[in-house]
Design a protein around this motif. Structure first.
Motif, PDB file in Angstrom:
ATOM      1  N   LEU A  10       1.432 -32.112 -20.166  1.00  0.00           N
ATOM      2  CA  LEU A  10       1.900 -31.220 -19.115  1.00  0.00           C
ATOM      3  C   LEU A  10       3.405 -31.002 -19.160  1.00  0.00           C
ATOM      4  O   LEU A  10       3.930 -30.184 -18.392  1.00  0.00           O
ATOM      5  CB  LEU A  10       1.500 -31.764 -17.737  1.00  0.00           C
ATOM      6  CG  LEU A  10       0.006 -32.020 -17.513  1.00  0.00           C
ATOM      7  CD1 LEU A  10      -0.254 -32.435 -16.072  1.00  0.00           C
ATOM      8  CD2 LEU A  10      -0.826 -30.793 -17.868  1.00  0.00           C
ATOM      9  N   VAL A  19       6.519 -23.432 -12.192  1.00  0.00           N
ATOM     10  CA  VAL A  19       5.152 -23.825 -11.834  1.00  0.00           C
ATOM     11  C   VAL A  19       4.198 -23.145 -12.815  1.00  0.00           C
ATOM     12  O   VAL A  19       4.358 -21.961 -13.128  1.00  0.00           O
ATOM     13  CB  VAL A  19       4.807 -23.406 -10.389  1.00  0.00           C
ATOM     14  CG1 VAL A  19       3.344 -23.717 -10.065  1.00  0.00           C
ATOM     15  CG2 VAL A  19       5.739 -24.102  -9.402  1.00  0.00           C
ATOM     16  N   VAL A  65      -5.653 -26.351 -13.757  1.00  0.00           N
ATOM     17  CA  VAL A  65      -4.611 -27.344 -13.512  1.00  0.00           C
ATOM     18  C   VAL A  65      -3.390 -26.619 -12.971  1.00  0.00           C
ATOM     19  O   VAL A  65      -3.001 -25.566 -13.497  1.00  0.00           O
ATOM     20  CB  VAL A  65      -4.248 -28.096 -14.810  1.00  0.00           C
ATOM     21  CG1 VAL A  65      -3.126 -29.100 -14.553  1.00  0.00           C
ATOM     22  CG2 VAL A  65      -5.475 -28.794 -15.381  1.00  0.00           C
ATOM     23  N   VAL A  66      -2.773 -27.159 -11.920  1.00  0.00           N
ATOM     24  CA  VAL A  66      -1.563 -26.585 -11.322  1.00  0.00           C
ATOM     25  C   VAL A  66      -0.436 -27.591 -11.498  1.00  0.00           C
ATOM     26  O   VAL A  66      -0.466 -28.670 -10.902  1.00  0.00           O
ATOM     27  CB  VAL A  66      -1.762 -26.269  -9.826  1.00  0.00           C
ATOM     28  CG1 VAL A  66      -0.518 -25.586  -9.258  1.00  0.00           C
ATOM     29  CG2 VAL A  66      -3.010 -25.421  -9.610  1.00  0.00           C
ATOM     30  N   VAL A  67       0.548 -27.262 -12.324  1.00  0.00           N
ATOM     31  CA  VAL A  67       1.648 -28.182 -12.617  1.00  0.00           C
ATOM     32  C   VAL A  67       2.845 -27.798 -11.745  1.00  0.00           C
ATOM     33  O   VAL A  67       3.300 -26.659 -11.772  1.00  0.00           O
ATOM     34  CB  VAL A  67       2.024 -28.145 -14.111  1.00  0.00           C
ATOM     35  CG1 VAL A  67       2.999 -29.278 -14.437  1.00  0.00           C
ATOM     36  CG2 VAL A  67       0.771 -28.267 -14.972  1.00  0.00           C
ATOM     37  N   PHE A  68       3.358 -28.751 -10.972  1.00  0.00           N
ATOM     38  CA  PHE A  68       4.370 -28.471  -9.960  1.00  0.00           C
ATOM     39  C   PHE A  68       5.801 -28.399 -10.496  1.00  0.00           C
ATOM     40  O   PHE A  68       6.686 -27.844  -9.835  1.00  0.00           O
ATOM     41  CB  PHE A  68       4.343 -29.547  -8.868  1.00  0.00           C
ATOM     42  CG  PHE A  68       2.997 -29.751  -8.227  1.00  0.00           C
ATOM     43  CD1 PHE A  68       2.100 -28.702  -8.075  1.00  0.00           C
ATOM     44  CD2 PHE A  68       2.637 -31.003  -7.755  1.00  0.00           C
ATOM     45  CE1 PHE A  68       0.867 -28.895  -7.478  1.00  0.00           C
ATOM     46  CE2 PHE A  68       1.407 -31.210  -7.151  1.00  0.00           C
ATOM     47  CZ  PHE A  68       0.521 -30.158  -7.009  1.00  0.00           C
ATOM     48  N   VAL A 102       4.709 -23.118  -5.406  1.00  0.00           N
ATOM     49  CA  VAL A 102       3.387 -23.733  -5.573  1.00  0.00           C
ATOM     50  C   VAL A 102       2.394 -23.122  -4.585  1.00  0.00           C
ATOM     51  O   VAL A 102       1.254 -22.801  -4.939  1.00  0.00           O
ATOM     52  CB  VAL A 102       3.463 -25.257  -5.389  1.00  0.00           C
ATOM     53  CG1 VAL A 102       2.060 -25.867  -5.442  1.00  0.00           C
ATOM     54  CG2 VAL A 102       4.346 -25.892  -6.454  1.00  0.00           C
ATOM     55  N   GLU A 156      -4.960 -32.131  -4.734  1.00  0.00           N
ATOM     56  CA  GLU A 156      -4.076 -32.963  -5.550  1.00  0.00           C
ATOM     57  C   GLU A 156      -4.525 -34.408  -5.423  1.00  0.00           C
ATOM     58  O   GLU A 156      -4.735 -34.910  -4.317  1.00  0.00           O
ATOM     59  CB  GLU A 156      -2.613 -32.848  -5.105  1.00  0.00           C
ATOM     60  CG  GLU A 156      -1.665 -33.733  -5.924  1.00  0.00           C
ATOM     61  CD  GLU A 156      -0.312 -33.970  -5.275  1.00  0.00           C
ATOM     62  OE1 GLU A 156       0.485 -34.720  -5.874  1.00  0.00           O
ATOM     63  OE2 GLU A 156      -0.063 -33.440  -4.176  1.00  0.00           O
ATOM     64  N   HIS A 194       2.143 -36.936 -14.571  1.00  0.00           N
ATOM     65  CA  HIS A 194       2.998 -35.765 -14.366  1.00  0.00           C
ATOM     66  C   HIS A 194       2.566 -35.073 -13.075  1.00  0.00           C
ATOM     67  O   HIS A 194       1.368 -34.883 -12.842  1.00  0.00           O
ATOM     68  CB  HIS A 194       2.840 -34.814 -15.556  1.00  0.00           C
ATOM     69  CG  HIS A 194       3.879 -33.739 -15.621  1.00  0.00           C
ATOM     70  ND1 HIS A 194       4.777 -33.629 -16.664  1.00  0.00           N
ATOM     71  CD2 HIS A 194       4.166 -32.720 -14.782  1.00  0.00           C
ATOM     72  CE1 HIS A 194       5.562 -32.583 -16.460  1.00  0.00           C
ATOM     73  NE2 HIS A 194       5.204 -32.019 -15.319  1.00  0.00           N
ATOM     74  N   HIS A 241       1.064 -32.870 -10.604  1.00  0.00           N
ATOM     75  CA  HIS A 241       0.184 -31.718 -10.754  1.00  0.00           C
ATOM     76  C   HIS A 241      -0.982 -31.824  -9.764  1.00  0.00           C
ATOM     77  O   HIS A 241      -1.218 -32.870  -9.164  1.00  0.00           O
ATOM     78  CB  HIS A 241      -0.377 -31.648 -12.181  1.00  0.00           C
ATOM     79  CG  HIS A 241      -1.419 -32.692 -12.480  1.00  0.00           C
ATOM     80  ND1 HIS A 241      -1.110 -34.028 -12.667  1.00  0.00           N
ATOM     81  CD2 HIS A 241      -2.769 -32.604 -12.602  1.00  0.00           C
ATOM     82  CE1 HIS A 241      -2.219 -34.715 -12.890  1.00  0.00           C
ATOM     83  NE2 HIS A 241      -3.245 -33.877 -12.859  1.00  0.00           N
ATOM     84  N   GLN A 258      -5.059 -29.650  -8.903  1.00  0.00           N
ATOM     85  CA  GLN A 258      -6.149 -28.951  -9.566  1.00  0.00           C
ATOM     86  C   GLN A 258      -6.789 -27.934  -8.630  1.00  0.00           C
ATOM     87  O   GLN A 258      -6.578 -27.972  -7.410  1.00  0.00           O
ATOM     88  CB  GLN A 258      -7.215 -29.943 -10.046  1.00  0.00           C
ATOM     89  CG  GLN A 258      -6.714 -30.959 -11.059  1.00  0.00           C
ATOM     90  CD  GLN A 258      -7.818 -31.859 -11.550  1.00  0.00           C
ATOM     91  OE1 GLN A 258      -8.770 -31.430 -12.186  1.00  0.00           O
ATOM     92  NE2 GLN A 258      -7.699 -33.150 -11.239  1.00  0.00           N
TER      93      GLN A 258
END
Length: 378
Positions: free
Chosen positions: A75, A93, A137-140, A159, A183, A195, A197, A199
């Motif tokens: 990530l 993001v 997947v949502v990476v902050f 976000v 999360e 890391h 993140h 979902q």
């Protein structure tokens, strides 16, 4: 405020979206030059006749990445000689399709209750279906260390805009019945990558918990003419004993019948069905209050607290839109500095929870919890 979005595809065809902060300069979107690998063909859904619930079986997830060191984190941004899931040198993001999805990648409709087919055929095939849906997947942040609590309001707002965008787009796709944004934080919860993140699961059915809560909300609306969550919100605000904090557009409180040692609900004052229904003022407010609640939770102990943050949004095809009211539930099994609450016999087998601490005690502790972060704690 309009968050800028850039779209591309990864080498294996998965979609990737980059969301930029309001003050972030536009950077070129690099191409994923990794060799294209075949995507998983998808799992299977199996219907439980006793509970009326679909269970996803995704055996390909056994090989998913598990707690990699920072130098091998998929990530983090890509670097020369070390390509990752995110083919850029830096980012704000990012959202991309999960490489090891529980649902999908194919979309399609799933029968809500196949009992009739089973009664006619009495076969395994009558109780199975493709695991249609979508997992993202949502990476902050591009920073490997940190958490959502560390985000400044501008990044938290980005976000939130990403969540809203994905809620709208996924809800409009074939066969999707519910969009679940969440999360998991902490290895005690089962996190496989540290890391920061979260979902998103786009289910081809309404999740079992939502089936129960939506039915009660519809019944309450029919009997009283009022939305159930509106009455719950009024009850907690009137009592004040379990309130953690309030803002212009949200209230955060420990619910009266809290099941977990730490449990906080964040509820908008205006009735909305999903994150995508929040207006600019509400999103800005949420970007301030949500990280603050998480910082208060972290302030309870000397080390970061594991939690699940779950957005309860209305089903796509809900029975009564006037009965639904989106809210966020943050729960943690941590009941003391070095103790966790485990779901044992009563909880795991019967679904009957036994609380270890009172809602009032938890709320009182959270009201006075320090908001300051100690840099060395993470």
């Amino acid at each position: 405020m309009s968050t800028r979005i850039r779209r591309n595809t990864l080498a294996d065809g998965r979609e990737i979206l980059l969301f930029q902060d309001a003050d972030s300069p536009t950077a070129p979107l690099a191409e994923d030059d990794r060799p294209a690998e075949p995507r998983p063909t998808g799992g299977q859904l199996r219907f439980d006749l006793l509970t009326g619930e679909w269970v996803a079986v995704a055996t390909h997830r056994q090989s998913r990445t598990h707690l990699p060191v920072a130098a091998e984190c998929p990530l983090c941004p890509s670097a020369p000689g070390r390509p990752t899931e995110i083919p850029v040198a830096d980012y704000d993001v990012v959202v991309f399709e999960n490489r090891f999805p529980s649902l999908g990648p194919a979309l399609g409709e799933v029968t809500a209750d196949p009992r009739q087919h089973f009664a006619e055929a009495a076969s395994e095939s009558a109780l199975t279906a493709p695991a249609h849906g979508r997992c993202e997947v949502v990476v902050f942040s591009s920073a490997h260390n940190g958490s959502f609590a560390d985000l400044d309001p501008g990044r938290a707002r980005t976000v939130i805009d990403a969540w809203a965008n994905r809620t709208s787009e996924l809800a409009a796709r074939e066969g999707i019945e519910q969009v679940f944004v969440f999360e998991n934080r902490g290895e005690e919860i089962g996190v496989t990558m540290n890391h920061p993140h979260g979902q998103i699961y786009a289910y081809p059915f309404v999740a079992p918990h939502t089936v129960i809560t939506s039915a009660r909300a519809v019944q309450h609306r029919r009997e009283t003419g009022r939305p159930l969550m509106g009455d719950v919100l009024a009850f907690e605000r009137s009592s004040g004993e379990r309130m953690v904090l309030e803002s212009a557009h949200f209230s955060a409180f420990v619910p009266f019948a809290a099941r977990w040692p730490i449990e906080v609900h964040i509820v908008p004052h205006r009735q909305v069905l999903g994150i995508n229904d929040l207006d600019d003022a509400e999103r800005d407010d949420l970007a301030r209050i949500y990280p603050e609640v998480l910082r208060r939770i972290d302030g309870l102990y000397s080390t970061p607290t594991p939690y699940i943050a779950a957005w309860h949004q209305a089903p796509v095809n809900c029975e009564d839109r006037s009965a639904e009211w989106m809210h966020l539930e943050i729960t943690s099994p941590r009941r003391a500095e070095n103790k966790l609450k485990f779901l044992a016999g009563s909880e795991a087998a019967m679904g009957a929870f036994v609380g270890d601490v009172s809602a009032e005690e938890t709320a009182a502790r959270l009201r006075v919890a320090t908001l300051a972060h100690v840099d060395g704690r993470r």
